[in-house]
Scaffold this active site. Structure first.
Site, PDB file in Angstrom:
ATOM      1  N   ASN A  58       0.816  -1.205   0.000  1.00 49.08           N
ATOM      2  CA  ASN A  58       0.000   0.000   0.000  1.00 49.08           C
ATOM      3  C   ASN A  58       0.856   1.263   0.000  1.00 49.08           C
ATOM      4  OD1 ASN A  58      -1.852   2.004   0.386  1.00 49.08           O
ATOM      5  ND2 ASN A  58      -3.007   0.954   1.964  1.00 49.08           N
ATOM      6  N   ASP A  59       1.508   1.514   1.112  1.00 52.36           N
ATOM      7  CA  ASP A  59       2.236   2.785   1.227  1.00 52.36           C
ATOM      8  C   ASP A  59       3.354   2.920   0.203  1.00 52.36           C
ATOM      9  OD1 ASP A  59       0.631   3.510   3.366  1.00 52.36           O
ATOM     10  OD2 ASP A  59       1.877   2.393   4.778  1.00 52.36           O
ATOM     11  N   VAL A  60       3.945   1.776  -0.205  1.00 52.35           N
ATOM     12  CA  VAL A  60       5.087   1.851  -1.113  1.00 52.35           C
ATOM     13  C   VAL A  60       4.662   2.179  -2.548  1.00 52.35           C
ATOM     14  CG1 VAL A  60       6.507   0.326   0.272  1.00 52.35           C
ATOM     15  CG2 VAL A  60       5.098  -0.629  -1.553  1.00 52.35           C
ATOM     16  N   VAL A  61       3.341   2.195  -2.825  1.00 57.88           N
ATOM     17  CA  VAL A  61       2.878   2.570  -4.158  1.00 57.88           C
ATOM     18  C   VAL A  61       1.953   3.784  -4.074  1.00 57.88           C
ATOM     19  CG1 VAL A  61       3.081   0.273  -5.152  1.00 57.88           C
ATOM     20  CG2 VAL A  61       0.966   0.912  -4.019  1.00 57.88           C
ATOM     21  N   ALA A  66       0.705   2.608   7.629  1.00 54.91           N
ATOM     22  CA  ALA A  66       1.054   3.967   8.018  1.00 54.91           C
ATOM     23  C   ALA A  66      -0.209   4.783   8.271  1.00 54.91           C
ATOM     24  CB  ALA A  66       1.896   4.629   6.934  1.00 54.91           C
TER      25      ALA A  66
END
Lengths: 481, 108
Positions: free
Chosen positions: A407-410, A448
């Site tokens: 999620n957060d990494v994209v 996050a």
């Protein structure tokens, strides 16, 4: 003779630690390096048991207790390390780290008790004759070992609990200030004991002990899961320093070497991880991420539009007829234990002539390298794994990007929204691909706690469900095409 | 001031070790590919288990009627051993997978 043999063993052990860490930095030699360090450790431990002499030349006693402890520790350590699932590896490392911290703190507790007798008997003389220097130096090392060890222990246990979901994020207003005050109080107490050798030293000592444990708890509690790798790495280097304090205390060079080595290496590793997330260590330390992020998530929520769903059948068709598919794994893959299913899908698509690759973000999962370890378990070959820069070059020529529990990494907010807590973090530019399919269990934000705009983009389709289940269905569906 | 200087000259060796080890630690880590970060952290975690040696010394020095020292020392030995043994075994398990991964392409 015996004592110089022990010195030799310690030198060998120190060298194996350095060589071991060095070899751990290459995939080919890593396993051997680990074994070499373990061998050195064994030498140092048994050397200490049989060859150690104190200042007066006395041998150690209480062998029954020592061996009893080692046997129990071996059994618990081996069993828990063998049984733990790959997905739970980060928690396990955190827990082991906490044990080391606790060990250092306990040593300080016992040594303080020894010292206390000296203090009670000759405190006045020491102060009068201005000869308190050596005692103060010892006390300084004991206090440092106690405080660092306790913080590391309490923090690691909290980190362990947070990673396996037993402990939820918790923060209150003014927690940063509370933490800073707590730390100042602990340092103040330590300075008071060391500088003034007060009569009620033991009371203050135990107060510092309890407060350190408390600080460890409050230090980790407010920090969100996305930061856990950084925290564990930091606590790891803390324990290294705590072990080095033991080295000071006993003038033991191998403890000093090992401890400082890990302390330095761990600190650098921590900084490298922070850099990958484009945040400063201070920012992580104050613990602002978890708390601050939630408010912002609430704001962006309202602007979000509708997301589009896609079913298994359509996904199967899109993927089976693509030329190039890139899979972006995340923590969801680890939780669902879907790495084998993922590899199977990759093989199946390969047989159909589809080029399949994996894009690994440096902080995907809960620890750097988490995804690599996981995919390695399923025998995914090395060449298929691409690091962020490589992958970002390939996305424009990619037909389908399948995001599995990442999620957060994209999250494009990292590039476009300066108010986002992850603003500036390098991300995988999945949007450059033609189609994006996101597998998640629900629309809930990632660890996050930030809403992800990507899910509402026109090119994105959502495929809800547990990663393993979805992949298995997908495999069955593709086979039947 | 004088006492600080005395302390420094008295602990010269130790101070050199600390300084050199800090640089060795940084040098080693600086060259690790990110793929190996987790095993490396785990390996380092096992190495700081040297604290067990301190626990053994505490335990071995304790008078046999000092129960507080015996019990705390005993606990420390157990915890330290778990750190060392568990740490190395977990690291080995992680690295085992890297090995099998390396073999796979050769077989094809």
């Amino acid at each position: 003779m015996e004592i110089s043999l022990l010195t030799l063993l310690y030198i060998i052990a120190s060298v194996t630690f350095i060589i071991g860490l060095k070899m751990l930095s290459h995939p080919d030699s890593a396993r051997k390096g680990n074994l070499i360090a373990a061998g050195g450790m064994t030498l140092a431990i048994f050397g200490t048991i049989f060859l150690y002499r104190d200042e007066a030349g006395n041998k150690l006693h209480n062998y029954a207790w020592i061996f009893g402890g080692i046997v129990i520790g071996c059994i618990i350590g081996t069993l828990s390390a063998k049984k733990v699932k790959m997905t739970a590896m980060p928690e396990m490392v955190s827990l082991f780290n906490g044990m080391g911290g606790a060990c250092a703190a306990l040593i300080s507790l016992v040594e303080f008790n020894h010292l206390q007798h000296t203090l009670e008997n000759s405190r006045i003389e020491l102060l009068m004759m201005d000869a308190a220097g050596p005692v103060q130096a010892t006390l300084l090392v004991i206090m440092a070992g106690l405080i660092i060890g306790s913080v590391s222990f309490a923090g690691s246990v909290i980190a362990w609990g947070k990673l396996n979901g037993k402990i939820k994020d918790f923060s209150f207003n003014g927690q940063h200030i509370f933490n800073i005050v707590l730390l100042l109080v602990i340092v103040g107490l330590a300075a008071y004991i060391i500088g003034w050798l007060p009569e009620n030293a033991s009371l203050i000592f135990y107060a510092a002990f309890v407060l350190s444990l408390l600080y460890g708890v409050f230090f980790v509690l407010p920090i969100g899961g996305a930061d856990m790798p950084v925290v564990i790495s930091l606590l790891n280097s803390f324990t290294g320093v705590a072990a080095a304090c033991g080295g000071f205390l006993y003038g033991n060079k191998v403890m000093l070497t090992g401890g400082i080595l890990v302390g330095a290496a761990g600190t650098l590793l921590t900084i490298l991880m922070c850099k990958a997330m484009n945040r400063s260590l201070a920012n992580v330390l104050i613990g602002s991420f978890g708390g601050g992020a939630k408010g912002i998530a609430g704001d962006t929520n309202k602007e979000a539009g509708h997301h589009k769903e896609i079913n298994i059948m359509d996904t199967a068709v899109v993927m089976a007829y693509a030329n190039k598919v890139i899979i972006v794994p995340g923590y969801g893959l680890a939780v669902a234990q879907a790495q084998h299913a993922c590899h199977e899908l990759e093989k199946l698509l390969n047989e159909r002539g589809v080029e399949v690759k994996y894009a690994i973000h440096p902080v995907a999962g809960r620890m750097p390298g988490h995804m690599n370890v996981l995919l390695a378990e399923a025998d995914v070959s090395y060449e298929k794994l691409e690091e962020m820069e490589q992958a970002n070059e390939e996305f424009p020529t990619t037909d389908v990007v399948l995001i599995l529990g990442a999620n957060d990494v994209v999250n494009p907010a990292a590039k476009t929204d300066p108010s986002s807590p992850i603003y500036g973090m390098p991300i995988l530019d999945v949007e450059l691909a033609k189609t994006i399919i996101v597998n998640k269990r629900s629309m809930k934000p990632g660890y996050a706690g930030i809403e992800n705009d990507l899910f509402y983009r026109p090119k994105t389709s959502m495929l809800f469900g547990d990663a393993k289940k979805v992949l298995q269905d997908l495999i069955a569906e593709i086979k039947s095409i | 001031m004088e006492s600080i200087l005395n302390w420094i000259s008295g602990n010269e060796q130790i101070i050199y070790i600390v300084i050199l080890m800090v640089f060795v630690g940084i040098e080693i880590i600086g060259r690790v590919p990110s793929v190996l970060h987790t095993p490396l952290m785990s390996g380092a975690n096992a190495i700081h288990g040297v604290v067990i040696i301190g626990a053994i010394i505490v335990m071995g020095k304790a008078e046999s009627d000092n129960y507080l020292a015996l019990i705390l020392g005993f606990l420390a030995v157990i915890l330290g051993t778990i750190n060392v043994v568990g740490g190395f075994v977990v690291t080995d398990r992680m690295l085992e997978m890297f090995k099998s991964k390396k073999k796979a392409p050769k077989n094809k």
